[in-house]
Design a protein around this motif. Structure first.
Motif, PDB file in Angstrom:
ATOM      1  N   THR A  37       0.846  -1.196   0.000  1.00  0.00           N
ATOM      2  CA  THR A  37       0.000   0.000   0.000  1.00  0.00           C
ATOM      3  C   THR A  37       0.883   1.249   0.000  1.00  0.00           C
ATOM      4  N   PRO A  38       1.874   1.314  -0.896  1.00  0.00           N
ATOM      5  CA  PRO A  38       2.752   2.486  -0.883  1.00  0.00           C
ATOM      6  C   PRO A  38       1.987   3.755  -1.255  1.00  0.00           C
ATOM      7  N   GLU A  39       2.530   4.887  -0.824  1.00  0.00           N
ATOM      8  CA  GLU A  39       1.897   6.164  -1.126  1.00  0.00           C
ATOM      9  C   GLU A  39       1.828   6.393  -2.631  1.00  0.00           C
ATOM     10  N   ASN A  40       2.897   6.021  -3.350  1.00  0.00           N
ATOM     11  CA  ASN A  40       2.918   6.152  -4.803  1.00  0.00           C
ATOM     12  C   ASN A  40       3.402   4.818  -5.386  1.00  0.00           C
ATOM     13  N   SER A  41       2.478   3.969  -5.750  1.00  0.00           N
ATOM     14  CA  SER A  41       2.819   2.628  -6.242  1.00  0.00           C
ATOM     15  C   SER A  41       3.682   2.672  -7.496  1.00  0.00           C
ATOM     16  N   LEU A  42       3.377   3.568  -8.420  1.00  0.00           N
ATOM     17  CA  LEU A  42       4.148   3.648  -9.671  1.00  0.00           C
ATOM     18  C   LEU A  42       5.619   3.936  -9.389  1.00  0.00           C
ATOM     19  N   ASP A  43       5.890   4.896  -8.524  1.00  0.00           N
ATOM     20  CA  ASP A  43       7.279   5.194  -8.170  1.00  0.00           C
ATOM     21  C   ASP A  43       7.926   4.013  -7.459  1.00  0.00           C
ATOM     22  N   PHE A  44       7.198   3.413  -6.530  1.00  0.00           N
ATOM     23  CA  PHE A  44       7.766   2.324  -5.745  1.00  0.00           C
ATOM     24  C   PHE A  44       8.199   1.156  -6.632  1.00  0.00           C
ATOM     25  N   TYR A  45       7.404   0.792  -7.632  1.00  0.00           N
ATOM     26  CA  TYR A  45       7.679  -0.396  -8.440  1.00  0.00           C
ATOM     27  C   TYR A  45       8.557  -0.144  -9.669  1.00  0.00           C
ATOM     28  N   GLN A  46       8.957   1.100  -9.945  1.00  0.00           N
ATOM     29  CA  GLN A  46       9.740   1.394 -11.147  1.00  0.00           C
ATOM     30  C   GLN A  46      11.022   0.568 -11.241  1.00  0.00           C
ATOM     31  N   SER A  47      11.767   0.454 -10.155  1.00  0.00           N
ATOM     32  CA  SER A  47      13.020  -0.303 -10.205  1.00  0.00           C
ATOM     33  C   SER A  47      12.762  -1.787 -10.459  1.00  0.00           C
ATOM     34  N   THR A  48      11.639  -2.293  -9.972  1.00  0.00           N
ATOM     35  CA  THR A  48      11.281  -3.696 -10.212  1.00  0.00           C
ATOM     36  C   THR A  48      10.977  -3.914 -11.692  1.00  0.00           C
ATOM     37  N   TYR A  49      10.267  -2.983 -12.298  1.00  0.00           N
ATOM     38  CA  TYR A  49       9.997  -3.079 -13.744  1.00  0.00           C
ATOM     39  C   TYR A  49      11.310  -3.150 -14.520  1.00  0.00           C
ATOM     40  N   ARG A  50      12.256  -2.273 -14.174  1.00  0.00           N
ATOM     41  CA  ARG A  50      13.530  -2.225 -14.912  1.00  0.00           C
ATOM     42  C   ARG A  50      14.311  -3.529 -14.779  1.00  0.00           C
ATOM     43  N   ILE A  51      14.318  -4.089 -13.579  1.00  0.00           N
ATOM     44  CA  ILE A  51      15.044  -5.353 -13.364  1.00  0.00           C
ATOM     45  C   ILE A  51      14.452  -6.459 -14.240  1.00  0.00           C
ATOM     46  N   LEU A  52      13.130  -6.552 -14.284  1.00  0.00           N
ATOM     47  CA  LEU A  52      12.493  -7.601 -15.083  1.00  0.00           C
ATOM     48  C   LEU A  52      12.682  -7.357 -16.577  1.00  0.00           C
ATOM     49  N   GLU A  53      12.669  -6.114 -17.007  1.00  0.00           N
ATOM     50  CA  GLU A  53      12.953  -5.799 -18.417  1.00  0.00           C
ATOM     51  C   GLU A  53      14.376  -6.219 -18.772  1.00  0.00           C
ATOM     52  N   GLN A  54      15.310  -5.951 -17.881  1.00  0.00           N
ATOM     53  CA  GLN A  54      16.693  -6.333 -18.104  1.00  0.00           C
ATOM     54  C   GLN A  54      16.831  -7.855 -18.162  1.00  0.00           C
ATOM     55  N   TYR A  55      16.126  -8.562 -17.282  1.00  0.00           N
ATOM     56  CA  TYR A  55      16.201 -10.020 -17.278  1.00  0.00           C
ATOM     57  C   TYR A  55      15.641 -10.603 -18.577  1.00  0.00           C
ATOM     58  N   ALA A  56      14.606  -9.981 -19.124  1.00  0.00           N
ATOM     59  CA  ALA A  56      14.055 -10.451 -20.400  1.00  0.00           C
ATOM     60  C   ALA A  56      15.123 -10.398 -21.487  1.00  0.00           C
ATOM     61  N   LEU A  57      15.993  -9.401 -21.428  1.00  0.00           N
ATOM     62  CA  LEU A  57      17.043  -9.244 -22.431  1.00  0.00           C
ATOM     63  C   LEU A  57      18.284 -10.072 -22.133  1.00  0.00           C
ATOM     64  N   GLU A  58      18.668 -10.172 -20.873  1.00  0.00           N
ATOM     65  CA  GLU A  58      19.962 -10.749 -20.516  1.00  0.00           C
ATOM     66  C   GLU A  58      19.896 -12.067 -19.749  1.00  0.00           C
ATOM     67  N   GLY A  59      18.763 -12.382 -19.163  1.00  0.00           N
ATOM     68  CA  GLY A  59      18.658 -13.579 -18.343  1.00  0.00           C
ATOM     69  C   GLY A  59      18.846 -14.839 -19.161  1.00  0.00           C
ATOM     70  N   SER A  60      19.333 -15.867 -18.506  1.00  0.00           N
ATOM     71  CA  SER A  60      19.630 -17.093 -19.245  1.00  0.00           C
ATOM     72  C   SER A  60      18.872 -18.314 -18.745  1.00  0.00           C
ATOM     73  N   GLN A  61      18.083 -18.161 -17.700  1.00  0.00           N
ATOM     74  CA  GLN A  61      17.421 -19.315 -17.120  1.00  0.00           C
ATOM     75  C   GLN A  61      15.924 -19.080 -17.015  1.00  0.00           C
ATOM     76  N   LYS A  62      15.229 -20.154 -16.692  1.00  0.00           N
ATOM     77  CA  LYS A  62      13.818 -19.976 -16.352  1.00  0.00           C
ATOM     78  C   LYS A  62      13.753 -19.106 -15.109  1.00  0.00           C
ATOM     79  N   LEU A  63      12.634 -18.487 -14.892  1.00  0.00           N
ATOM     80  CA  LEU A  63      12.475 -17.600 -13.750  1.00  0.00           C
ATOM     81  C   LEU A  63      11.303 -18.069 -12.909  1.00  0.00           C
ATOM     82  N   GLU A  64      11.543 -18.190 -11.620  1.00  0.00           N
ATOM     83  CA  GLU A  64      10.480 -18.553 -10.688  1.00  0.00           C
ATOM     84  C   GLU A  64      10.110 -17.311  -9.887  1.00  0.00           C
ATOM     85  N   ALA A  65       8.836 -16.947  -9.949  1.00  0.00           N
ATOM     86  CA  ALA A  65       8.336 -15.779  -9.224  1.00  0.00           C
ATOM     87  C   ALA A  65       7.451 -16.249  -8.087  1.00  0.00           C
TER      88      ALA A  65
END
Length: 130
Positions: free
Chosen positions: A31-59
């Motif tokens: 319940t962050p005050e600004n969800s969009l700001d809070f999750y921005q770094s998480t979006y970037r990490i997952l975008e990077q993994y889509a490009l560079e990751g080499s394994q299956k991903l368990e979430a």
């Protein structure tokens, strides 16, 4: 890629990503005050993994409560996981919920119907550390 961690608070979830073992997790309350700001770094990490990751991903998703703006951000996270899947990596989403919390279970079921990801529903006793 580097490991990524956000320590949760009363209003924000714990988030961790370890590319060495291809593990991503979100747990706690969102319940962050600004969800969009809070999750921005998480979006970037997952975008990077889509490009560079080499394994299956368990979430592993284990939220006990999230507000409406967090629900939209979770949907966006799942869309990033679809991108990871579309890049040729298997993605498994473990939706972990207290076995007496039908609202959280139904939220996971709703996401699973909207997105082409493999969801596994994992009930646990309330208060367990799984």
């Amino acid at each position: 890629m580097k490991r990524f961690n956000i320590t949760g608070t009363k209003y924000t979830p714990d988030i961790s990503f370890d590319p060495n073992v291809a593990s991503f997790s979100i747990s706690g309350v969102s319940t962050p005050e600004n969800s969009l700001d809070f999750y921005q770094s998480t979006y970037r990490i997952l975008e990077q993994y889509a490009l560079e990751g080499s394994q299956k991903l368990e979430a592993n998703i284990r939220l006990v409560y999230f507000n409406t703006s967090s629900a939209k951000c979770l949907y966006d996270i799942f869309r990033k996981l679809v991108s990871v899947s579309s890049s040729g990596k298997q993605v498994i989403v473990n939706w972990i919920y207290d076995d007496d919390d039908e609202d959280i279970l139904e939220s996971g079921e709703d996401y699973s119907e909207l997105l082409p990801l493999e969801f596994r529903f994992v009930p646990v006793p309330p208060g367990s550390d799984r």
